[in-house]
Design an enzyme around this catalytic site. Structure first.
Site, PDB file in Angstrom:
ATOM      1  N   HIS A   1     -26.574 -25.146  23.633  1.00  0.00           N
ATOM      2  CA  HIS A   1     -27.779 -25.968  23.750  1.00  0.00           C
ATOM      3  C   HIS A   1     -27.570 -27.341  23.116  1.00  0.00           C
ATOM      4  O   HIS A   1     -27.033 -27.452  22.014  1.00  0.00           O
ATOM      5  CB  HIS A   1     -28.948 -25.263  23.050  1.00  0.00           C
ATOM      6  CG  HIS A   1     -30.241 -25.994  23.183  1.00  0.00           C
ATOM      7  ND1 HIS A   1     -31.016 -25.934  24.314  1.00  0.00           N
ATOM      8  CD2 HIS A   1     -30.887 -26.829  22.339  1.00  0.00           C
ATOM      9  CE1 HIS A   1     -32.104 -26.689  24.153  1.00  0.00           C
ATOM     10  NE2 HIS A   1     -32.040 -27.244  22.954  1.00  0.00           N
TER      11      HIS A   1
ATOM     12  N   ASN B   1     -29.227 -17.209  19.886  1.00  0.00           N
ATOM     13  CA  ASN B   1     -28.360 -17.998  19.002  1.00  0.00           C
ATOM     14  C   ASN B   1     -28.692 -19.488  19.151  1.00  0.00           C
ATOM     15  O   ASN B   1     -28.578 -20.042  20.244  1.00  0.00           O
ATOM     16  CB  ASN B   1     -26.897 -17.734  19.379  1.00  0.00           C
ATOM     17  CG  ASN B   1     -25.927 -18.379  18.409  1.00  0.00           C
ATOM     18  OD1 ASN B   1     -26.171 -19.477  17.910  1.00  0.00           O
ATOM     19  ND2 ASN B   1     -24.823 -17.695  18.141  1.00  0.00           N
TER      20      ASN B   1
ATOM     21  N   GLY C   1     -27.174 -22.058  18.541  1.00  0.00           N
ATOM     22  CA  GLY C   1     -26.069 -22.879  19.032  1.00  0.00           C
ATOM     23  C   GLY C   1     -25.667 -22.552  20.450  1.00  0.00           C
ATOM     24  O   GLY C   1     -24.789 -23.207  21.008  1.00  0.00           O
ATOM     25  N   GLU C   2     -26.273 -21.546  21.037  1.00  0.00           N
ATOM     26  CA  GLU C   2     -25.902 -21.161  22.397  1.00  0.00           C
ATOM     27  C   GLU C   2     -27.102 -21.373  23.335  1.00  0.00           C
ATOM     28  O   GLU C   2     -27.359 -22.482  23.755  1.00  0.00           O
ATOM     29  CB  GLU C   2     -25.372 -19.715  22.396  1.00  0.00           C
ATOM     30  CG  GLU C   2     -24.147 -19.602  21.461  1.00  0.00           C
ATOM     31  CD  GLU C   2     -23.454 -18.231  21.506  1.00  0.00           C
ATOM     32  OE1 GLU C   2     -23.530 -17.509  22.508  1.00  0.00           O
ATOM     33  OE2 GLU C   2     -22.805 -17.892  20.486  1.00  0.00           O
ATOM     34  N   MET C   3     -27.870 -20.327  23.611  1.00  0.00           N
ATOM     35  CA  MET C   3     -28.982 -20.504  24.531  1.00  0.00           C
ATOM     36  C   MET C   3     -30.263 -20.949  23.809  1.00  0.00           C
ATOM     37  O   MET C   3     -31.211 -21.420  24.441  1.00  0.00           O
ATOM     38  CB  MET C   3     -29.183 -19.220  25.344  1.00  0.00           C
ATOM     39  CG  MET C   3     -27.975 -18.954  26.257  1.00  0.00           C
ATOM     40  SD  MET C   3     -27.880 -17.264  26.897  1.00  0.00           S
ATOM     41  CE  MET C   3     -28.948 -17.377  28.323  1.00  0.00           C
TER      42      MET C   3
END
Lengths: 332, 332
Positions: free
Chosen positions: A82, A122, A124-126
């Site tokens: 993201h 997460n 830092g991810e989705m």
């Protein structure tokens, strides 16, 4: 997938007619066809796997970093999350991941179902939350109908979402590689050079960790066993899960199935080529420096592990409606 | 796609047996099946369409913003580009885009081929260059073989890349909508309410711009004809291409095919729902305020324009090799 399984069963059947080779004696075993799949659940899971509305931005899906057009990976050193955040670790392939002893490089998820919930929430991810992801799905009539069909009632919750994604992921196996054909008795499925590479792979000790149907995935091992591994990547491996100092730099041994497609290599993605990866593994894990010729042979063998890639129709996702919460890609 | 075309031909054939309705008299025409496709070229184009290696980051493909799981759009107000840059405009659908008079909202590309090269080299989108994208493809044996197969020799250049992508995009038509079934003579394919919506759509003047098989896409019109359109989006439309002040805020009339799937609406993506879009179009373009009941009827009609979505196997991309230039997602 149906077609492939049938072909694989055919191969297994044909093997019975060929001069018997003792497959059981080999440290690498053929991939078996997928069995006992709840097909409706897997079809729902396929949609969810491809649906970027499970992310805050509406832009990132499971397939973004585990791209099924590219060996179930993103082929990047570490992933993009993201807001274009740089991920801390290399995305492992989703292919044959049902055979892993645990999920993630550090094994912090016990199985595919537990893993599937991780990236959604997460930051830092989705960068979403399970609650918000479920709210989005609950607002979409096409999903409500499909969850009802699959699970028997209307309830949509993260438990069912991850069940469905995991069921789809269980279908992502890659039988039919040239190496498996050879294991099943087709002597000409691999060349003499590739076979020499397999012998080196066995005799040098690679199979101590890279064994079984997935050629890995079944244990945790220290990265840098004989010589220490130099990296700027701060990942600690299993120690982050167990809290034990003895588990520092222990990572799940990756599967070598489809390794030709899953570059770059290692948990930090620092090895760009198979040649480099084989060289480093030889020196650091086995205390063995492969000659250029040996290295090339091992690499040639590794490329015979590319199986039939899962093929299926790109899923068409049920549309959002007026009441569906809007994605928030920017500035919030 | 084969199956669909066959079904559509069947429908067209059946229509001949039904009481003749004067399709020709209707301002909206059915979508015709795709003809004259170079199938090998379209298959290559499909791979390229899904290949993120045409971007600097290795993460963004044509399908990222024109997602064929989601009506050929990203369903975002404006798109996400390289390094999470916020795009200036709403991604128009690729579905049925072969019918457009020109490409992009401002028509700056004459056709699909010219359009396809744009995002690859746009610093805010895929942020690559044509030269670098071609270098990547030239390094990949699987692509070299396929270009040779399709074009007769090994040369890979941006001309061929965009030819192939455009050929694939020509296959992305959506026949078989309930409205087309009705046009072809199946009276029960749409409800009385939806038919009333179509009558309103015709009688209110919407068809002046939204007509033909794509229900739009055939002309440029000023956004805010009767009343000015309020937006913070700086896009100038056709004027940016022609340099004529008279062309300010003239945008290509979007297709309304599959409009249920292509939310949000307008060049700035500011209309989140069809209800809102119909209301604004009525007031600003036609000087007509639709009642809630009229608006609902028009929206019901618009939802009958959702056609059969193109379905095809997710392409498996040929892997990079050691010599392939590496993607540069971060910091360069």
């Amino acid at each position: 997938m149906m077609e492939k399984t049938a072909k694989h069963v055919f191969l297994l059947g044909m093997a019975a007619l060929l001069p018997l080779k003792s497959i059981a004696a080999e440290p690498v075993q053929p991939i078996e066809p997928v069995k006992n799949i709840n097909l409706a659940q897997a079809e729902l899971g396929k949609k969810l796997y491809f649906d970027p509305r499970l992310s805050k931005s509406g832009f990132i899906s499971c397939n973004s970093c585990h791209n099924l057009s590219m060996g179930g990976t993103d082929n990047l050193k570490t992933s993009i999350g993201h807001n274009w955040q740089q991920g801390p670790i290399n995305s492992p392939t989703v292919l044959n991941s049902s055979m892993n002893v645990a999920q993630f490089w550090d094994g912090r998820a016990a199985d595919l179902k537990e893993q599937a919930g991780g990236p959604i929430a997460n930051p830092g991810e989705m960068a979403f939350t399970h609650t918000l992801a479920v709210s989005v799905l609950q607002s979409i009539p096409g999903y409500v109908n499909e969850f009802r069909l699959v699970f028997g009632d209307d309830a949509i919750n993260i438990d069912r979402v991850t069940d469905a994604i995991a069921e789809f992921e269980k279908t992502l196996v890659t039988p039919g590689s040239r190496f498996d054909q050879w294991l099943l008795g087709y002597e000409n499925a691999i060349t003499a050079n590739e076979k020499a590479g397999y012998e080196l792979f066995k005799n040098s000790g690679c199979v101590a960790c890279h064994n079984g149907p997935a050629v890995g995935g079944s244990s945790f091992q220290k990265m840098g066993l004989v010589q220490p591994y130099q990296t700027t990547n701060p990942a600690e491996g299993l120690a982050g899960v167990t809290g034990k100092d003895a588990d520092r730099f222990k990572f799940k041994v990756p599967t070598l199935r489809n390794v030709e497609l899953t570059y770059p290599y290692f948990h930090d993605g620092e090895a760009e080529t198979l040649t480099e990866a084989v060289d480093i593994m030889g020196r650091l894990q086995l205390g063995k420096t492969f000659t250029a010729d040996e290295n090339a042979k091992v690499v040639a063998f590794l490329k015979t592990l590319t199986g039939e890639q899962p093929t299926f129709a790109l899923p068409i996702l049920p549309p959002s409606v007026d009441a569906t919460p809007k994605p928030q890609p920017f500035g919030q």
